[in-house]
Design a protein around this motif. Structure first.
Motif, PDB file in Angstrom:
ATOM      1  N   GLU A 121       1.404   2.907 -10.941  1.00 46.86           N
ATOM      2  CA  GLU A 121       2.102   1.858 -11.681  1.00 46.86           C
ATOM      3  C   GLU A 121       3.567   1.751 -11.252  1.00 46.86           C
ATOM      4  O   GLU A 121       4.313   2.730 -11.239  1.00 46.86           O
ATOM      5  N   VAL A 122       3.977   0.529 -10.916  1.00 46.26           N
ATOM      6  CA  VAL A 122       5.371   0.236 -10.574  1.00 46.26           C
ATOM      7  C   VAL A 122       6.034  -0.382 -11.801  1.00 46.26           C
ATOM      8  O   VAL A 122       5.557  -1.381 -12.332  1.00 46.26           O
ATOM      9  N   THR A 123       7.120   0.226 -12.253  1.00 49.67           N
ATOM     10  CA  THR A 123       7.864  -0.310 -13.385  1.00 49.67           C
ATOM     11  C   THR A 123       9.354  -0.328 -13.051  1.00 49.67           C
ATOM     12  O   THR A 123       9.811   0.380 -12.143  1.00 49.67           O
ATOM     13  N   GLU A 124      10.112  -1.107 -13.802  1.00 51.89           N
ATOM     14  CA  GLU A 124      11.560  -1.133 -13.576  1.00 51.89           C
ATOM     15  C   GLU A 124      12.168   0.235 -13.825  1.00 51.89           C
ATOM     16  O   GLU A 124      13.018   0.697 -13.059  1.00 51.89           O
ATOM     17  N   ASN A 125      11.745   0.910 -14.889  1.00 50.22           N
ATOM     18  CA  ASN A 125      12.299   2.221 -15.200  1.00 50.22           C
ATOM     19  C   ASN A 125      12.057   3.218 -14.072  1.00 50.22           C
ATOM     20  O   ASN A 125      12.956   3.981 -13.700  1.00 50.22           O
ATOM     21  N   ARG A 126      10.865   3.198 -13.481  1.00 48.99           N
ATOM     22  CA  ARG A 126      10.570   4.114 -12.383  1.00 48.99           C
ATOM     23  C   ARG A 126      11.397   3.780 -11.139  1.00 48.99           C
ATOM     24  O   ARG A 126      11.853   4.679 -10.436  1.00 48.99           O
ATOM     25  N   ILE A 127      11.602   2.506 -10.882  1.00 47.88           N
ATOM     26  CA  ILE A 127      12.463   2.094  -9.763  1.00 47.88           C
ATOM     27  C   ILE A 127      13.888   2.584 -10.007  1.00 47.88           C
ATOM     28  O   ILE A 127      14.538   3.137  -9.112  1.00 47.88           O
ATOM     29  N   GLN A 128      14.375   2.404 -11.227  1.00 43.28           N
ATOM     30  CA  GLN A 128      15.727   2.828 -11.563  1.00 43.28           C
ATOM     31  C   GLN A 128      15.901   4.338 -11.412  1.00 43.28           C
ATOM     32  O   GLN A 128      16.903   4.809 -10.846  1.00 43.28           O
ATOM     33  N   LEU A 129      14.943   5.098 -11.904  1.00 47.39           N
ATOM     34  CA  LEU A 129      15.036   6.557 -11.827  1.00 47.39           C
ATOM     35  C   LEU A 129      15.107   7.027 -10.377  1.00 47.39           C
ATOM     36  O   LEU A 129      15.929   7.880 -10.020  1.00 47.39           O
ATOM     37  N   ALA A 130      14.235   6.462  -9.534  1.00 47.41           N
ATOM     38  CA  ALA A 130      14.183   6.888  -8.127  1.00 47.41           C
ATOM     39  C   ALA A 130      15.445   6.475  -7.370  1.00 47.41           C
ATOM     40  O   ALA A 130      16.030   7.281  -6.629  1.00 47.41           O
ATOM     41  N   LEU A 131      15.877   5.235  -7.541  1.00 49.25           N
ATOM     42  CA  LEU A 131      17.087   4.783  -6.855  1.00 49.25           C
ATOM     43  C   LEU A 131      18.306   5.593  -7.296  1.00 49.25           C
ATOM     44  O   LEU A 131      19.142   5.983  -6.472  1.00 49.25           O
ATOM     45  N   ALA A 132      18.417   5.867  -8.585  1.00 43.89           N
ATOM     46  CA  ALA A 132      19.558   6.636  -9.079  1.00 43.89           C
ATOM     47  C   ALA A 132      19.542   8.058  -8.532  1.00 43.89           C
ATOM     48  O   ALA A 132      20.595   8.619  -8.205  1.00 43.89           O
ATOM     49  N   GLN A 133      18.365   8.648  -8.415  1.00 42.75           N
ATOM     50  CA  GLN A 133      18.282   9.997  -7.841  1.00 42.75           C
ATOM     51  C   GLN A 133      18.752   9.998  -6.392  1.00 42.75           C
ATOM     52  O   GLN A 133      19.485  10.906  -5.966  1.00 42.75           O
ATOM     53  N   PHE A 134      18.344   8.994  -5.633  1.00 42.84           N
ATOM     54  CA  PHE A 134      18.779   8.932  -4.237  1.00 42.84           C
ATOM     55  C   PHE A 134      20.289   8.746  -4.144  1.00 42.84           C
ATOM     56  O   PHE A 134      20.971   9.455  -3.390  1.00 42.84           O
ATOM     57  N   ASP A 161       0.803  -1.220   0.000  1.00 40.95           N
ATOM     58  CA  ASP A 161       0.000   0.000   0.000  1.00 40.95           C
ATOM     59  C   ASP A 161       0.838   1.272   0.000  1.00 40.95           C
ATOM     60  O   ASP A 161       0.483   2.246  -0.668  1.00 40.95           O
ATOM     61  N   TYR A 162       1.961   1.298   0.745  1.00 48.26           N
ATOM     62  CA  TYR A 162       2.721   2.555   0.757  1.00 48.26           C
ATOM     63  C   TYR A 162       3.377   2.821  -0.580  1.00 48.26           C
ATOM     64  O   TYR A 162       3.629   3.983  -0.939  1.00 48.26           O
ATOM     65  N   TYR A 163       3.651   1.787  -1.377  1.00 43.71           N
ATOM     66  CA  TYR A 163       4.179   2.042  -2.711  1.00 43.71           C
ATOM     67  C   TYR A 163       3.094   2.541  -3.658  1.00 43.71           C
ATOM     68  O   TYR A 163       3.373   3.347  -4.562  1.00 43.71           O
ATOM     69  N   LYS A 164       1.867   2.085  -3.482  1.00 41.91           N
ATOM     70  CA  LYS A 164       0.770   2.638  -4.283  1.00 41.91           C
ATOM     71  C   LYS A 164       0.694   4.146  -4.089  1.00 41.91           C
ATOM     72  O   LYS A 164       0.551   4.907  -5.048  1.00 41.91           O
ATOM     73  N   GLU A 165       0.813   4.580  -2.842  1.00 40.18           N
ATOM     74  CA  GLU A 165       0.739   6.008  -2.538  1.00 40.18           C
ATOM     75  C   GLU A 165       1.974   6.750  -3.032  1.00 40.18           C
ATOM     76  O   GLU A 165       1.879   7.840  -3.597  1.00 40.18           O
ATOM     77  N   LEU A 166       3.140   6.147  -2.845  1.00 43.26           N
ATOM     78  CA  LEU A 166       4.377   6.827  -3.205  1.00 43.26           C
ATOM     79  C   LEU A 166       4.565   6.953  -4.716  1.00 43.26           C
ATOM     80  O   LEU A 166       5.001   7.995  -5.209  1.00 43.26           O
ATOM     81  N   PHE A 167       4.261   5.904  -5.461  1.00 48.70           N
ATOM     82  CA  PHE A 167       4.419   5.996  -6.909  1.00 48.70           C
ATOM     83  C   PHE A 167       3.443   7.004  -7.493  1.00 48.70           C
ATOM     84  O   PHE A 167       3.779   7.741  -8.430  1.00 48.70           O
TER      85      PHE A 167
END
Length: 392
Positions: free
Chosen positions: A193-206, A179-185
């Motif tokens: 929507e959770v996608t690999e590209n979105r995970i990559q973008l967020a992790l790289a920014q951090f 649920d917290y990822y539904k809110e965060l994305f």
């Protein structure tokens, strides 16, 4: 009397609507607040996007993924979330620990199905790296690609799609149900929507947000026009070490240093102190727990925060973790052996075809150690915006 009654009804109606609206309100970030408490405040985000960067820092490999406060906040949560591993025991932070400049004190880090093949590289100032490829052997074309490769590794985080592992799509399904990822994305990208590209973008920014510019070196560099000038805040020994680090050596016909400095800046140029993109390997060609050789390791992390300000190392050095002190690290470069099979040794370490012999003196070694210690700050170890957001 009639007009007073009409006014009363109007006020009553307004109160009723206000009450109903409050009763029906659904907090869109209720699960984020319930999970992270005050560690994550989506109404008052930490400053990731507009941190102070010294004017003398010129490298920036952000490319098309600029740091945003929203994206880096999501990246922080992903970085520390053990749900990213197949058995929910390992996170990115398991191998890259804030207390050790985002590295590991173990030679090889523990994964879900064994240990890592190389020592976990420190993540300090990745945004300002001269080399834009990642991993010791540069197998990731950029940081975005790198962020999900450990997740897809059977030994590390276990969504490999091999050896009985679920494929990466299993992680997408797993995170999509939280649920917290539904809110965060939705908060970051506008939908759930959770996608690999979105995970990559967020992790790289951090990861790119993790920066260290509060060292004694930075305080000194801000007071002079260039690195070659003496730093007013340095001791005589630290300035000597800086000069030795920056000045190229002079060699005779058989690779013996006859004059000059140690030439460390030839591969680790100031002020970023990152590895030069055109580097070969540094002569350490072993593998962890093996007898074979590996000549492909040509990348290294920045020398910033190699140790803490008190000289304590942030874990073993080199891809094999074979070196554990600054003295040993400098000593390695003091005498380079031309090992059989090492066809990828950096040319700067084999002048005139011979392994370099720097003929170091004890005062020179101590001076370079003193200088390297000035490259370490303190904020990176304590700043809450890079810390674990999950309650203990």
């Amino acid at each position: 009397m009639y007009s007073k009654w009409i006014s009363f009804l109007a006020v009553a109606s307004l109160c009723s609507c206000s009450s109903n609206s409050s009763d029906n309100y659904v907090d869109p970030y209720a699960n984020v607040k319930a999970t992270f408490g005050t560690n994550i405040d989506l109404d008052n985000l930490a400053n990731y996007a507009n941190q102070t960067i010294p004017a003398y820092i010129t490298k920036d490999n952000t490319a098309g993924n600029s740091i945003t406060d929203k994206g880096a906040t999501l990246g922080r949560i992903l970085f520390y979330d053990k749900n990213l591993s197949s058995n929910t025991t390992i996170s990115c932070s398991s191998c890259h620990q804030q207390t050790h400049a985002f590295s590991d004190t173990n030679i090889a880090s523990t994964g879900v199905n064994g240990t890592t093949g190389r020592h976990s590289m420190r993540l300090i100032n990745s945004r300002f790296a001269n080399e834009t490829k990642f991993f010791w052997n540069e197998r990731a074309i950029n940081l975005e690609t790198q962020t999900t490769m450990p997740i897809k590794d059977h030994g590390e985080m276990g969504f490999s799609g091999t050896n009985g592992d679920e494929p990466f799509s299993g992680l997408i399904t797993k995170l999509s149900a939280i649920d917290y990822y539904k809110e965060l994305f939705k908060f970051v990208y506008g939908d759930e929507e959770v996608t690999e590209n979105r995970i990559q973008l967020a992790l790289a920014q951090f990861v790119r947000s993790i920066q260290s510019f509060d060292s004694k070196y930075d305080a000194g560099r801000a007071q002079v026009a260039n690195d070659n000038q003496p730093f007013p805040n340095y001791t005589a020994q630290e300035n000597q070490g800086k000069n030795l680090f920056l000045t190229p050596p002079q060699f005779d016909a058989t690779g013996n240093r006859t004059a000059g400095g140690l030439g460390c800046a030839g591969c680790h140029a100031a002020p970023e102190f990152d590895i030069a993109p055109n580097s070969g390997n540094n002569g350490i060609i072993g593998v962890i727990n093996g007898t074979s050789i590996d000549i492909t390791n040509t990348r290294a992390p920045s020398l910033r925060d190699l140790v803490k300000t008190d000289g304590t190392v942030n874990g073993p050095m080199m891809h094999t973790g074979v070196i554990t002190t600054l003295q040993a690290a400098i000593g390695h470069y003091g005498t380079i052996n031309l090992a059989p099979g090492n066809t990828n040794l950096d040319p700067r370490l084999r002048p005139n075809g011979f392994g370099q012999k720097l003929n170091l003196t004890a005062p020179e070694v101590n001076a370079v150690i003193a200088f390297i210690r000035t490259l370490s700050g303190t904020n990176v170890y304590t700043d809450a915006k890079w810390s674990n957001p999950f309650p203990n």
